[in-house]
Design a protein around this motif. Structure first.
Motif, PDB file in Angstrom:
ATOM      1  N   LYS A 161      41.290  48.292  -6.988  1.00 16.70           N
ATOM      2  CA  LYS A 161      42.033  48.089  -8.234  1.00 16.70           C
ATOM      3  C   LYS A 161      43.548  48.092  -8.012  1.00 16.70           C
ATOM      4  O   LYS A 161      44.309  47.649  -8.876  1.00 16.70           O
ATOM      5  N   GLU A 162      43.971  48.585  -6.846  1.00 12.37           N
ATOM      6  CA  GLU A 162      45.394  48.560  -6.510  1.00 12.37           C
ATOM      7  C   GLU A 162      45.795  47.234  -5.872  1.00 12.37           C
ATOM      8  O   GLU A 162      46.956  47.022  -5.523  1.00 12.37           O
ATOM      9  N   GLY A 163      44.803  46.347  -5.662  1.00 10.01           N
ATOM     10  CA  GLY A 163      45.086  45.063  -5.047  1.00 10.01           C
ATOM     11  C   GLY A 163      45.126  45.097  -3.536  1.00 10.01           C
ATOM     12  O   GLY A 163      45.645  44.180  -2.900  1.00 10.01           O
ATOM     13  N   GLN A 164      44.567  46.170  -2.932  1.00 10.07           N
ATOM     14  CA  GLN A 164      44.573  46.325  -1.489  1.00 10.07           C
ATOM     15  C   GLN A 164      43.153  46.368  -0.941  1.00 10.07           C
ATOM     16  O   GLN A 164      42.218  46.785  -1.632  1.00 10.07           O
ATOM     17  N   GLY A 165      42.998  45.926   0.310  1.00 12.66           N
ATOM     18  CA  GLY A 165      41.680  45.919   0.939  1.00 12.66           C
ATOM     19  C   GLY A 165      41.699  46.630   2.278  1.00 12.66           C
ATOM     20  O   GLY A 165      41.175  46.105   3.260  1.00 12.66           O
ATOM     21  N   TRP A 166      42.312  47.811   2.323  1.00  8.52           N
ATOM     22  CA  TRP A 166      42.450  48.536   3.574  1.00  8.52           C
ATOM     23  C   TRP A 166      41.083  48.879   4.145  1.00  8.52           C
ATOM     24  O   TRP A 166      40.222  49.433   3.461  1.00  8.52           O
ATOM     25  N   GLY A 167      40.903  48.591   5.420  1.00  9.09           N
ATOM     26  CA  GLY A 167      39.641  48.875   6.088  1.00  9.09           C
ATOM     27  C   GLY A 167      39.634  48.238   7.466  1.00  9.09           C
ATOM     28  O   GLY A 167      40.679  47.894   8.028  1.00  9.09           O
ATOM     29  N   ARG A 168      38.432  48.051   8.022  1.00 13.56           N
ATOM     30  CA  ARG A 168      38.295  47.451   9.352  1.00 13.56           C
ATOM     31  C   ARG A 168      38.795  46.017   9.359  1.00 13.56           C
ATOM     32  O   ARG A 168      39.314  45.524  10.360  1.00 13.56           O
ATOM     33  N   CYS A 169      38.595  45.310   8.231  1.00 19.27           N
ATOM     34  CA  CYS A 169      39.046  43.924   8.098  1.00 19.27           C
ATOM     35  C   CYS A 169      39.200  43.619   6.622  1.00 19.27           C
ATOM     36  O   CYS A 169      38.817  44.424   5.769  1.00 19.27           O
ATOM     37  N   LEU A 170      39.756  42.468   6.325  1.00 22.57           N
ATOM     38  CA  LEU A 170      39.883  42.004   4.940  1.00 22.57           C
ATOM     39  C   LEU A 170      38.869  40.888   4.742  1.00 22.57           C
ATOM     40  O   LEU A 170      38.814  39.949   5.524  1.00 22.57           O
ATOM     41  N   ARG A 171      38.041  40.996   3.676  1.00 20.80           N
ATOM     42  CA  ARG A 171      37.017  39.989   3.432  1.00 20.80           C
ATOM     43  C   ARG A 171      37.459  39.073   2.299  1.00 20.80           C
ATOM     44  O   ARG A 171      37.858  39.534   1.230  1.00 20.80           O
ATOM     45  N   VAL A 172      37.347  37.782   2.559  1.00 23.28           N
ATOM     46  CA  VAL A 172      37.766  36.767   1.592  1.00 23.28           C
ATOM     47  C   VAL A 172      36.663  35.729   1.459  1.00 23.28           C
ATOM     48  O   VAL A 172      36.057  35.322   2.454  1.00 23.28           O
ATOM     49  N   GLN A 173      36.385  35.301   0.233  1.00 19.07           N
ATOM     50  CA  GLN A 173      35.438  34.208   0.014  1.00 19.07           C
ATOM     51  C   GLN A 173      36.227  32.940  -0.266  1.00 19.07           C
ATOM     52  O   GLN A 173      37.117  32.918  -1.115  1.00 19.07           O
ATOM     53  N   ALA A 174      35.914  31.878   0.494  1.00 19.94           N
ATOM     54  CA  ALA A 174      36.641  30.623   0.341  1.00 19.94           C
ATOM     55  C   ALA A 174      35.709  29.446   0.552  1.00 19.94           C
ATOM     56  O   ALA A 174      34.671  29.568   1.209  1.00 19.94           O
ATOM     57  N   GLU A 175      36.073  28.301  -0.010  1.00 21.34           N
ATOM     58  CA  GLU A 175      35.311  27.075   0.192  1.00 21.34           C
ATOM     59  C   GLU A 175      35.677  26.470   1.541  1.00 21.34           C
ATOM     60  O   GLU A 175      36.846  26.206   1.810  1.00 21.34           O
ATOM     61  N   VAL A 176      34.666  26.248   2.371  1.00 23.05           N
ATOM     62  CA  VAL A 176      34.879  25.693   3.703  1.00 23.05           C
ATOM     63  C   VAL A 176      34.493  24.217   3.700  1.00 23.05           C
ATOM     64  O   VAL A 176      33.410  23.855   3.219  1.00 23.05           O
ATOM     65  N   ASP A 177      35.373  23.380   4.199  1.00 14.10           N
ATOM     66  CA  ASP A 177      35.066  21.959   4.374  1.00 14.10           C
ATOM     67  C   ASP A 177      34.228  21.829   5.643  1.00 14.10           C
ATOM     68  O   ASP A 177      34.755  21.933   6.757  1.00 14.10           O
ATOM     69  N   ILE A 178      32.922  21.608   5.481  1.00  8.75           N
ATOM     70  CA  ILE A 178      32.023  21.616   6.631  1.00  8.75           C
ATOM     71  C   ILE A 178      32.071  20.304   7.421  1.00  8.75           C
ATOM     72  O   ILE A 178      31.367  20.152   8.408  1.00  8.75           O
ATOM     73  N   THR A 179      32.927  19.368   6.991  1.00  5.84           N
ATOM     74  CA  THR A 179      33.114  18.126   7.749  1.00  5.84           C
ATOM     75  C   THR A 179      34.297  18.233   8.710  1.00  5.84           C
ATOM     76  O   THR A 179      34.563  17.309   9.467  1.00  5.84           O
ATOM     77  N   LYS A 180      35.012  19.368   8.667  1.00 12.28           N
ATOM     78  CA  LYS A 180      36.192  19.554   9.501  1.00 12.28           C
ATOM     79  C   LYS A 180      35.995  20.719  10.467  1.00 12.28           C
ATOM     80  O   LYS A 180      35.105  21.549  10.290  1.00 12.28           O
ATOM     81  N   THR A 181      36.839  20.776  11.466  1.00 13.57           N
ATOM     82  CA  THR A 181      36.787  21.856  12.451  1.00 13.57           C
ATOM     83  C   THR A 181      37.017  23.203  11.790  1.00 13.57           C
ATOM     84  O   THR A 181      37.935  23.353  10.966  1.00 13.57           O
ATOM     85  N   LEU A 182      36.189  24.181  12.133  1.00  9.47           N
ATOM     86  CA  LEU A 182      36.345  25.519  11.587  1.00  9.47           C
ATOM     87  C   LEU A 182      37.680  26.115  12.033  1.00  9.47           C
ATOM     88  O   LEU A 182      38.042  26.049  13.214  1.00  9.47           O
TER      89      LEU A 182
END
Length: 223
Positions: A161-182
């Protein structure tokens, strides 16, 4: 798209009188199709190999744990229209993406009643991406969005709720264009430190090891 190119090609041809006659879809038929489409999805198994379609039909409803029934209608070489008895099942599948079958990504798209089945694009799919090697000061919603924009449209950044994601890593959900290089990562600078942020895609299965594109697994790789 190929379908649009074909339409333009036909428009430029000399047609006979009966071919020139236009068939107009009535408004009430458009509404009826839209109403039916509420409970439908398009699905495509992203693979260059043959796969067991009967196993796909029988396995996926169990993995999805849907409450009602679902009808699979084959509309392409590896694509299907899914019609659900309950709209809640459709939403569950959309929210649960990405899905895989036999280690192949299943592209999931909503129905666009104005398009023919062959024109549906499965070029984008949402993934959860772990951003590793980020300093704590960069583990925020704002920096998560800035970093992940290199991949595509950001859907959400997992923060408190503070807008922070402190931890081992930051997880983000995003749309990936699967026709392009990752995208493998990005440089970020915090003060005098320059750090390489590593992207790890969750539930990532088969992709091309030559060019890191999900849409093909190497058999027709242009590289």
């Amino acid at each position: 798209m190929v379908e649009e190119d074909l339409s333009k090609l036909w428009e430029g041809l000399n047609l006979i009188e009966v071919e020139e006659q236009l068939v107009k879809v009535l408004d009430h038929d458009i509404l009826a199709a839209a109403q039916r489409g509420i409970n439908c999805l398009m699905a495509k198994v992203i693979t260059e190999r043959n796969f067991n379609k009967e196993a796909f039909r029988s396995t996926m409803p169990q993995l999805w744990r849907i409450e009602g029934g679902v009808t699979f209608t084959e509309i392409g070489e590896s694509s299907f229209m899914l019609e659900f008895e309950k709209c809640s099942d459709k939403e569950k599948i959309i929210q649960g993406r990405p899905w895989t079958f036999d280690k192949n990504l299943i592209g999931i798209q909503d129905i666009d009643n104005s398009l023919p089945p062959s024109a549906v694009s499965f070029s984008h799919d949402p993934f959860l991406i772990q951003l590793h090697n980020i300093p704590f000061i960069g583990m925020t919603e704002d920096y998560g969005k800035q970093i992940t924009l290199a991949i595509g449209r950001v859907i959400k950044v997992e923060v408190d709720k503070e807008g922070q994601g402190w931890g081992r890593c930051l997880r983000v959900q995003a749309e990936v264009d699967i026709t392009k290089t990752l995208v493998r990562g990005r440089w970020i600078q915090a003060g005098v430190r320059k750090l390489w942020t590593v992207f790890k895609y969750e539930q990532l299965q088969k992709f091309c090891f030559r060019c890191s594109v999900i849409m093909h697994q190497g058999r027709v790789c242009p590289h």
